[in-house]
Design a protein around this motif. Structure first.
Motif, mmCIF file in Angstrom:
data_model
loop_
_atom_site.group_PDB
_atom_site.id
_atom_site.type_symbol
_atom_site.label_atom_id
_atom_site.label_comp_id
_atom_site.label_asym_id
_atom_site.label_seq_id
_atom_site.Cartn_x
_atom_site.Cartn_y
_atom_site.Cartn_z
ATOM 1 N N ILE A 98 26.560 22.727 -47.458
ATOM 2 C CA ILE A 98 26.970 21.352 -47.197
ATOM 3 C C ILE A 98 27.880 21.345 -45.976
ATOM 4 C CG2 ILE A 98 28.307 19.405 -48.095
ATOM 5 C CD1 ILE A 98 27.353 20.289 -50.914
ATOM 6 N N SER A 99 27.579 20.484 -45.014
ATOM 7 C CA SER A 99 28.429 20.331 -43.837
ATOM 8 C C SER A 99 29.611 19.445 -44.177
ATOM 9 C CB SER A 99 27.644 19.720 -42.681
ATOM 10 O OG SER A 99 26.611 20.580 -42.262
ATOM 11 N N ILE A 114 32.925 17.150 -42.624
ATOM 12 C CA ILE A 114 33.518 16.494 -41.461
ATOM 13 C C ILE A 114 34.892 15.981 -41.872
ATOM 14 C CG2 ILE A 114 33.329 14.642 -39.760
ATOM 15 C CD1 ILE A 114 30.260 14.709 -40.225
ATOM 16 N N THR A 159 24.804 11.853 -47.853
ATOM 17 C CA THR A 159 26.104 11.843 -47.189
ATOM 18 C C THR A 159 27.113 11.125 -48.077
ATOM 19 O OG1 THR A 159 25.011 11.811 -45.037
ATOM 20 C CG2 THR A 159 27.338 11.214 -45.067
ATOM 21 N N HIS A 216 33.512 20.400 -39.218
ATOM 22 C CA HIS A 216 33.686 19.630 -37.986
ATOM 23 C C HIS A 216 34.931 18.767 -38.100
ATOM 24 C CE1 HIS A 216 29.533 20.815 -37.206
ATOM 25 N NE2 HIS A 216 29.316 20.493 -38.470
ATOM 26 N N CYS A 225 24.503 17.550 -37.841
ATOM 27 C CA CYS A 225 24.558 18.227 -39.145
ATOM 28 C C CYS A 225 23.186 18.213 -39.806
ATOM 29 C CB CYS A 225 25.559 17.528 -40.074
ATOM 30 S SG CYS A 225 27.272 17.628 -39.535
ATOM 31 N N LEU A 265 27.809 13.790 -36.957
ATOM 32 C CA LEU A 265 26.906 13.634 -38.093
ATOM 33 C C LEU A 265 25.468 13.936 -37.688
ATOM 34 C CD1 LEU A 265 26.527 12.829 -41.060
ATOM 35 C CD2 LEU A 265 26.356 10.439 -40.294
ATOM 36 N N ASP A 320 22.918 17.995 -46.463
ATOM 37 C CA ASP A 320 23.953 17.118 -47.009
ATOM 38 C C ASP A 320 25.265 17.264 -46.245
ATOM 39 O OD1 ASP A 320 22.122 16.296 -48.867
ATOM 40 O OD2 ASP A 320 23.228 16.990 -50.610
ATOM 41 N N VAL A 321 26.008 16.163 -46.205
ATOM 42 C CA VAL A 321 27.267 16.103 -45.462
ATOM 43 C C VAL A 321 28.306 15.388 -46.315
ATOM 44 C CG1 VAL A 321 28.418 15.209 -43.389
ATOM 45 C CG2 VAL A 321 26.035 15.991 -43.254
ATOM 46 N N ALA A 335 25.640 16.727 -52.100
ATOM 47 C CA ALA A 335 26.883 16.110 -51.638
ATOM 48 C C ALA A 335 27.523 15.278 -52.749
ATOM 49 C CB ALA A 335 26.617 15.250 -50.405
ATOM 50 N N ASP A 340 30.028 25.181 -40.231
ATOM 51 C CA ASP A 340 29.665 23.816 -40.646
ATOM 52 C C ASP A 340 30.867 22.978 -41.045
ATOM 53 O OD1 ASP A 340 26.871 24.042 -40.182
ATOM 54 O OD2 ASP A 340 26.707 25.224 -42.016
#
Length: 143
Positions: free
Chosen positions: A2-3, A5, A84, A31, A55, A52, A58-59, A108, A29
């Motif tokens: 999973i990224s 942010i 997301t 940010h 990526c 975004l 999922d974020v 996510a 991953d």
């Protein structure tokens, strides 16, 4: 994976990232998008959208304040992209705990739920910790 942010007012996102890097080293991953004084919301939206877009999968956005500009923009972007999620009220304890669980979490949405539990569990006080320790010791002595 999973990224993640991080975003928020001032340099809170950079500050959390710096603390994470100091303790655990640089993370893949992950940010960071700060919202410093003088930056407009349009510029923030462009930066968050760019990150975004880069990526995969999922974020999860971590933001500082519910209802603040970083939260509102992240929410708008998240609603347009499946997989997301947005979390408000990030703290270092929550983030550190969840950073290493993201490989074992399938979505996510599940990550979001567990992150909220981790954040709430990480909030305590010395008095509460000492009282809990005393209660455990008394329970053991009473056996």
């Amino acid at each position: 994976m999973i990224s993640l942010i991080l975003t928020g007012h001032g340099r809170i996102a950079s500050g959390i990232n710096e603390a994470i890097t100091q303790v655990f080293g640089a993370q893949a991953d992950l940010h960071v998008v700060d919202f410093p004084d003088g930056m407009g919301t349009g510029d923030l939206e462009v930066k968050l959208a760019e990150v975004l877009a880069g990526c995969a999968g999922d974020v999860v956005f971590f933001t500082d304040l519910l209802g603040g500009s970083p939260f509102r923009i992240a929410s708008t972007l998240a609603q347009a992209r499946p997989g997301t999620e947005v979390i408000a009220g990030m703290n270092l304890a929550m983030f550190a705990e969840m950073l290493f669980e993201r490989d074992d979490i399938a979505s996510a949405a599940e990550f979001r739920q567990r992150a909220i539990e981790a954040g709430q569990g990480g909030i305590t006080s010395l008095a509460d910790r000492l009282a809990s320790k005393r209660q455990r010791a008394e329970a053991v002595d009473g056996l």
